[in-house]
Write a protein that holds these residues in place. Structure first.
Motif, PDB file in Angstrom:
ATOM      1  N   ILE A 100      97.464  32.399   9.894  1.00 48.65           N
ATOM      2  CA  ILE A 100      98.318  32.116  11.115  1.00 48.65           C
ATOM      3  C   ILE A 100      99.077  33.715  11.104  1.00 48.65           C
ATOM      4  O   ILE A 100     100.436  33.595  11.164  1.00 48.65           O
ATOM      5  CB  ILE A 100      99.051  31.080  11.085  1.00 48.65           C
ATOM      6  N   ASN A 101      98.414  34.787  10.801  1.00 47.37           N
ATOM      7  CA  ASN A 101      99.252  36.053  10.549  1.00 47.37           C
ATOM      8  C   ASN A 101      99.594  36.653  11.932  1.00 47.37           C
ATOM      9  O   ASN A 101     100.563  37.602  11.926  1.00 47.37           O
ATOM     10  CB  ASN A 101      97.831  37.168  10.152  1.00 47.37           C
ATOM     11  N   GLU A 102      99.029  36.199  13.099  1.00 46.23           N
ATOM     12  CA  GLU A 102      99.349  37.018  14.196  1.00 46.23           C
ATOM     13  C   GLU A 102     100.784  36.459  14.861  1.00 46.23           C
ATOM     14  O   GLU A 102     101.199  35.260  14.899  1.00 46.23           O
ATOM     15  CB  GLU A 102      98.304  37.102  15.234  1.00 46.23           C
ATOM     16  N   ALA A 103     101.374  37.397  15.734  1.00 43.14           N
ATOM     17  CA  ALA A 103     102.403  36.877  16.793  1.00 43.14           C
ATOM     18  C   ALA A 103     103.743  36.548  15.986  1.00 43.14           C
ATOM     19  O   ALA A 103     104.092  35.355  16.632  1.00 43.14           O
ATOM     20  CB  ALA A 103     101.783  36.132  17.611  1.00 43.14           C
ATOM     21  N   TRP A 104     104.167  37.064  14.891  1.00 43.48           N
ATOM     22  CA  TRP A 104     105.484  36.460  14.551  1.00 43.48           C
ATOM     23  C   TRP A 104     106.604  37.230  14.918  1.00 43.48           C
ATOM     24  O   TRP A 104     106.293  38.579  15.374  1.00 43.48           O
ATOM     25  CB  TRP A 104     105.449  36.459  13.010  1.00 43.48           C
ATOM     26  N   SER A 105     107.637  36.798  15.128  1.00 42.55           N
ATOM     27  CA  SER A 105     109.006  37.472  15.517  1.00 42.55           C
ATOM     28  C   SER A 105     109.664  37.722  14.154  1.00 42.55           C
ATOM     29  O   SER A 105     109.780  36.988  13.153  1.00 42.55           O
ATOM     30  CB  SER A 105     109.787  36.809  16.456  1.00 42.55           C
ATOM     31  N   PHE A 106     110.387  38.803  14.098  1.00 42.37           N
ATOM     32  CA  PHE A 106     110.976  39.368  12.838  1.00 42.37           C
ATOM     33  C   PHE A 106     112.123  39.954  12.932  1.00 42.37           C
ATOM     34  O   PHE A 106     112.550  40.707  14.016  1.00 42.37           O
ATOM     35  CB  PHE A 106     110.187  40.375  11.964  1.00 42.37           C
ATOM     36  N   SER A 107     113.226  39.535  12.111  1.00 43.41           N
ATOM     37  CA  SER A 107     114.643  40.270  12.246  1.00 43.41           C
ATOM     38  C   SER A 107     115.126  40.430  11.010  1.00 43.41           C
ATOM     39  O   SER A 107     115.111  39.398  10.218  1.00 43.41           O
ATOM     40  CB  SER A 107     115.697  39.385  13.077  1.00 43.41           C
ATOM     41  N   LYS A 108     116.017  41.280  10.666  1.00 42.97           N
ATOM     42  CA  LYS A 108     116.615  41.402   9.387  1.00 42.97           C
ATOM     43  C   LYS A 108     118.104  40.789   9.932  1.00 42.97           C
ATOM     44  O   LYS A 108     118.521  40.927  11.125  1.00 42.97           O
ATOM     45  CB  LYS A 108     117.097  42.971   9.309  1.00 42.97           C
ATOM     46  N   ALA A 109     118.746  40.342   8.999  1.00 43.70           N
ATOM     47  CA  ALA A 109     120.369  39.610   9.243  1.00 43.70           C
ATOM     48  C   ALA A 109     120.956  39.704   7.965  1.00 43.70           C
ATOM     49  O   ALA A 109     120.316  39.910   6.803  1.00 43.70           O
ATOM     50  CB  ALA A 109     119.814  38.310   9.737  1.00 43.70           C
ATOM     51  N   PRO A 110     122.187  39.851   7.932  1.00 46.49           N
ATOM     52  CA  PRO A 110     123.162  40.027   6.918  1.00 46.49           C
ATOM     53  C   PRO A 110     123.022  38.819   5.912  1.00 46.49           C
ATOM     54  O   PRO A 110     122.470  37.652   6.424  1.00 46.49           O
ATOM     55  CB  PRO A 110     124.442  39.852   7.448  1.00 46.49           C
ATOM     56  N   THR A 111     123.115  39.170   4.717  1.00 46.57           N
ATOM     57  CA  THR A 111     122.835  38.239   3.628  1.00 46.57           C
ATOM     58  C   THR A 111     123.651  36.856   3.811  1.00 46.57           C
ATOM     59  O   THR A 111     123.078  35.890   3.545  1.00 46.57           O
ATOM     60  CB  THR A 111     123.144  38.863   2.285  1.00 46.57           C
ATOM     61  N   GLY A 112     124.728  37.031   4.343  1.00 43.92           N
ATOM     62  CA  GLY A 112     125.586  35.785   4.336  1.00 43.92           C
ATOM     63  C   GLY A 112     125.043  34.742   5.458  1.00 43.92           C
ATOM     64  O   GLY A 112     125.334  33.679   5.653  1.00 43.92           O
ATOM     65  N   ILE A 113     124.216  35.311   6.239  1.00 46.96           N
ATOM     66  CA  ILE A 113     123.733  34.323   7.546  1.00 46.96           C
ATOM     67  C   ILE A 113     122.662  33.391   7.022  1.00 46.96           C
ATOM     68  O   ILE A 113     121.561  33.634   6.228  1.00 46.96           O
ATOM     69  CB  ILE A 113     123.013  35.064   8.571  1.00 46.96           C
ATOM     70  N   THR A 114     122.750  32.171   6.735  1.00 50.26           N
ATOM     71  CA  THR A 114     122.026  30.964   6.286  1.00 50.26           C
ATOM     72  C   THR A 114     121.305  29.996   7.255  1.00 50.26           C
ATOM     73  O   THR A 114     120.576  29.255   6.964  1.00 50.26           O
ATOM     74  CB  THR A 114     122.696  30.070   5.533  1.00 50.26           C
ATOM     75  N   ASN A 115     121.481  30.407   8.624  1.00 52.36           N
ATOM     76  CA  ASN A 115     120.787  29.502   9.709  1.00 52.36           C
ATOM     77  C   ASN A 115     120.180  30.319  10.606  1.00 52.36           C
ATOM     78  O   ASN A 115     120.953  31.570  11.214  1.00 52.36           O
ATOM     79  CB  ASN A 115     121.899  28.632  10.352  1.00 52.36           C
TER      80      ASN A 115
END
Length: 897
Positions: free
Chosen positions: A31-46
């Protein structure tokens, strides 16, 4: 093994559907295709806290560090990366068990399904299953189910590796699979393994036995009586052995089983020359209905092996020298998110080189690697990433132990594996150097961890050897006791590179054999950096030239082949790899590979083929050096330079532009001629014979011949590119420019007047120049050397219009961090130099009060262009007038317009 298993599962799925019209018992699909990705600060847990604007579409394999590890800004992103994907789940799977399988995500991973935490994993280099059935929704709507994955590659003192000479890329960087099984299935709860483990307790040329151990999970809610059958088949699919057993599995529990196939007659033995693989297919059937509940197929190889401290390695009773390389998993422009076909190609390249061993360093790698080793006949060792140092905590120890168990169980069935490793150079950068009593406690804890991991390994797999790998501090490792613990001692040795001389290497080997007389020896690393852009006619240690590296490998391999007690030689490394903290001539790259980062061969690659390949081999090693240059010999119209040939023929003859340069005997795989290059195209041909059959190789070189005197009418001056303070050449393929080393000025020609080559005070290994990253350029060698205290630069060019480019960089000042791999120098602090000067060209001021550091900073590339008209016999005179400190010049280009 897992890779083969998944491929087999997909095949079985197709076959069962075609034959019966019903879904297969087990399915596996990426299931390699069509993922969404984002970086986020380390403190974000949700995931709800992740900014909505930051998402981008990506496919797996993916790393968020593919580019930032190569920029001039120190460091790279280490933190959280979030992935999400909507997934439609087949309604027929409601009665099945569904799993996500991650081949690798670095390094802490959390998985949510429809907002519910489904599982976690610690460690960036082993696979793991996440059971997800209980959180899935089955109402047939498209994209109903959401997968969310948080991956964190931040430094964590309780998770190895802590420091190392490679980059800790973040991301889901290997394949991700969706796996379904019946409620009755082989266990998927055993450290990411397939749940089946094959051993061959007895193997000979006449007979072999197979033992199958595994576990069955029953999630049906009722006790189940099952028939388990294992069939061993040869390459043609013919069954050569089978065994069946009936067991009862209690509801909502697991049951272990063991099966023995006592006799497989006249087995085809697995060797590097003949890597014959059988398959072992194990099936679960409901004993009452005969329905297939699950089936797995594993690769099986029959071989036996041993190590001897005096005689080396034996395979199937025959002495066998292990020669090969180590491998890192990253690739140019991809980071560690490398597709399977490129991973397999690395193993094919090692086989092409003539190697028979791969040290999979410093961590377990993509399943495709070991599958290729099984099929191509490459023996292997695999290790966990305990590198350079440890943390003295129970949590660190538990994580190390879990990684070791995961590595062993996930890769247990590969016939190519003969060694499990668990530490690399753990005393390289010891803690508490200023507190010796406390340091002794630290050392004792390193040894305690080693004993723990060694004990776990021997219990998990008594059929293979254990190995601990050390750097070249013999006394320290022996005193701490690390040479006593493993079955094999590995040494990473760089005498003649990081420190010492080449002759220290054989002396070290002899010392081990004398003082550790019962311990088999492997040279697990040896090598020298070869920046493929740097060549030298007078190679010296740490000049980064390809020529020094070729000589280094020839010397080391010859010394190891002399000594039967050296069981194996693992050169470092198969290919160049990323190490973001490195600086030197090619910042962020470890250049010790026989291949470049994109797998282009360097000269030593051909040397190894000449030594290791059994079929006839002939190659002009300088094949990468197709753009050359040099100064004509006296007033002749040629420049004599060496050409090297690698071959396993007895004699070879070289032709230069159709003229024979003579026949030479090949010694230790190499032969060399000094040949006359002319300006422009040069055709080189080498020929030899073996058993009456002719062999040939050819190379076309574009040679930029510079006149001995700049007023030579037969060879008009056009352009000069000159490195000051260096005794090496630099090739700029992109601009098709060739840079020459400088020379003292001689009338009628060109060169510097006054000054001396820059050298770091107490610089240790560097023969000249600096090892700093030069900001603002990819051509660092142009700026890393300089003439300090220069008075003039003169070029006796004829009349005409010229463009002059003066290249500067301030090489002194700031702190240079002592890096983990640097065995001979700690962090150094350089005083900022007070330097300003004037520059005049033919008495015309072009730079006044020029202060490089104040205007541009330290270690930054600065290029200043000037256009002038030369009349009469004045030539070009560049004068440097000091104001404060000494004037410098790093490089110069002069072009006739």
């Amino acid at each position: 093994m897992k890779y083969f298993f998944f491929a087999y599962c997909l095949f079985i799925t197709t076959q069962l559907i075609a034959q019966t019209g019903t879904p297969a018992a087990r399915t596996a699909i990426t299931i390699n295709e069509a993922w969404s990705f984002s970086k986020a600060p380390t403190g974000i847990t949700n995931i709800a806290q992740v900014p909505q604007a930051g998402w981008q579409s990506v496919n797996i394999p993916h790393t968020w560090n593919a580019t930032d590890v190569m920029d001039d800004e120190p460091g790279y992103y280490r933190g959280n990366g979030w992935y999400k994907k909507k997934l439609t789940i087949n309604n027929t799977w409601k009665a099945k068990k569904v799993y996500l399988y991650f081949e690798g995500a670095n390094q802490e991973t959390e998985v949510w399904i429809n907002g519910q935490i489904a599982g976690r994993h610690i460690g960036g280099y082993t696979g793991f299953y996440i059971p997800v059935s209980q959180w899935l929704q089955f109402d047939g709507k498209e994209n109903l189910n959401e997968i969310v994955v948080r991956v964190n590659n931040s430094h964590n003192e309780n998770i190895p590796p802590l420091t190392a000479d490679f980059t800790f890329y973040g991301g889901i960087y290997r394949d991700c699979w969706l796996v379904t099984t019946e409620p009755l299935h082989f266990s998927l709860a055993d450290h990411g393994s397939t749940g089946i483990f094959l051993t061959t307790p007895q193997v000979s040329a006449e007979n072999a036995s197979v033992q199958v151990n595994g576990a069955i999970a029953n999630e049906t809610g009722a006790d189940k009586k099952v028939q388990v059958t294992t069939t061993v088949s040869d390459k043609t699919g013919k069954a050569v052995g089978t065994v069946s057993s009936t067991i009862t599995v209690k509801k909502n529990s697991e049951a272990a089983f063991r099966q023995d196939i006592k006799s497989i007659v006249n087995p085809q033995l697995w060797t590097p020359d003949h890597p014959y693989c059988y398959t072992a297919s194990t099936t679960i059937k409901d004993a009452k209905t005969g329905t297939v509940a699950d089936q797995l197929t594993n690769t099986l190889g029959f071989r036996w092996f041993s190590f001897d401290a005096d005689k080396g390695f034996f395979l199937n009773g025959n002495p066998y020298k292990l020669i090969g390389s180590s491998r890192h998993q990253d690739y140019k422009d991809l980071g560690n998110a490398v597709p399977d076909e490129l991973a397999r190609r690395d193993v094919q390249l090692l086989k092409q080189m003539g190697g028979n061993f791969l040290r999979i360093a410093h961590y377990p790698q993509d399943p495709a690697i070991l599958q290729a080793c099984d099929q191509l006949g490459i023996l292997t060792s695999v290790e966990i990433p305990v590198v350079n140092e440890i943390t003295e905590s129970d949590t660190f120890t538990r994580n190390c132990a879990n990684m070791q168990v995961e590595m062993i169980r996930q890769n247990f069935n590969h016939p190519s594996i003969i060694i499990w490793c668990y530490m690399n150079e753990t005393l390289l950068r010891p803690h508490f150097n200023n507190d010796k009593p406390r340091q002794e406690i630290y050392f004792s804890n390193v040894a305690k961890l080693a004993r723990t991991l060694d004990s776990i390994t021997r219990k998990e797999d008594p059929s293979r050897y254990t190995m601990l790998v050390n750097h070249g501090d013999f006394n320290r490792y022996k005193t701490v006791g690390l040479t006593d613990i493993p079955m094999i001692v590995g040494w990473n040795l760089y005498s003649g590179w990081y420190g010492g001389s080449l002759t220290d290497f054989p002396a070290f080997l002899e010392r081990h054999h004398k003082e550790l007389s019962t311990k088999p020896l492997m040279v697990t690393e040896y090598g020298a950096d070869a920046d493929p852009r740097i060549r030298s006619l007078h190679p010296v240690r740490f000049d980064k030239s390809v020529e020094y590296t070729t000589a280094f490998h020839q010397y080391y391999l010859t010394e190891m082949l002399k000594r039967p007690f050296v069981a194996g030689a693992m050169l470092w490394n198969l290919a160049d790899f990323n190490s973001e903290t490195r600086e030197e001539t090619m910042p962020h790259i470890n250049n010790k590979g026989l291949l470049t980062w994109d797998r282009t061969p360097k000269d030593p690659w051909y040397f190894y083929q000449a030594i290791l390949r059994k079929e006839p081999f002939l190659k002009i090693t300088s094949g990468y050096w197709k753009l050359r240059g040099g100064v004509a010999d006296s007033n002749a119209l040629v420049c004599n330079q060496p050409v090297q040939v690698a071959a396993n023929l007895d004699e070879v003859e070289l032709f230069m532009n159709g003229k024979s340069m003579g026949t030479k005997k090949v010694e230790n795989g190499l032969a060399q001629w000094s040949v006359p290059f002319v300006d422009g195209t040069n055709d080189i041909v080498v020929r030899g014979t073996k058993e009456g059959k002719p062999y040939t190789d050819q190379l076309t070189v574009n040679f930029q011949l510079q006149p001995y005197r700049l007023d030579n009418e037969q060879l008009p001056f056009s352009q000069l590119n000159i490195l000051l303070g260096a005794d090496r050449y630099f090739i700029d393929e992109q601009r098709q420019q060739f840079w020459l080393p400088d020379q003292p000025y001689r009338p009628g020609s060109w060169g510097h007047i006054g000054g001396k080559p820059f050298k770091i005070a107490n610089g240790g290994r560097l023969p000249y120049g600096t090892d700093k990253n030069i900001v603002g350029t990819d051509d660092d060698p142009i700026y890393q050397t300089q003439q300090t205290g220069i008075e003039q630069y003169r070029l006796d060019v004829p009349s005409g219009e010229y463009e002059i480019t003066l290249h500067f960089a301030e090489l002194l000042g700031g702190t240079v961090k002592g890096l983990p791999y640097n065995l001979s120098a700690d962090t150094r602090k350089e005083d900022e130099v007070q330097r300003s000067f004037h520059v005049l060209v033919n008495n015309t001021p072009v730079l006044e009060n020029f202060n490089i550091a104040r205007q541009y900073g330290v270690a930054r590339a600065v290029a200043k262009k000037v256009r002038i008209t030369v009349t009469g016999q004045q030539g070009i005179i560049i004068a440097f007038t000091p104001i404060t400190g000494e004037p410098v010049l790093n490089a110069i280009q002069v072009t006739k317009l």
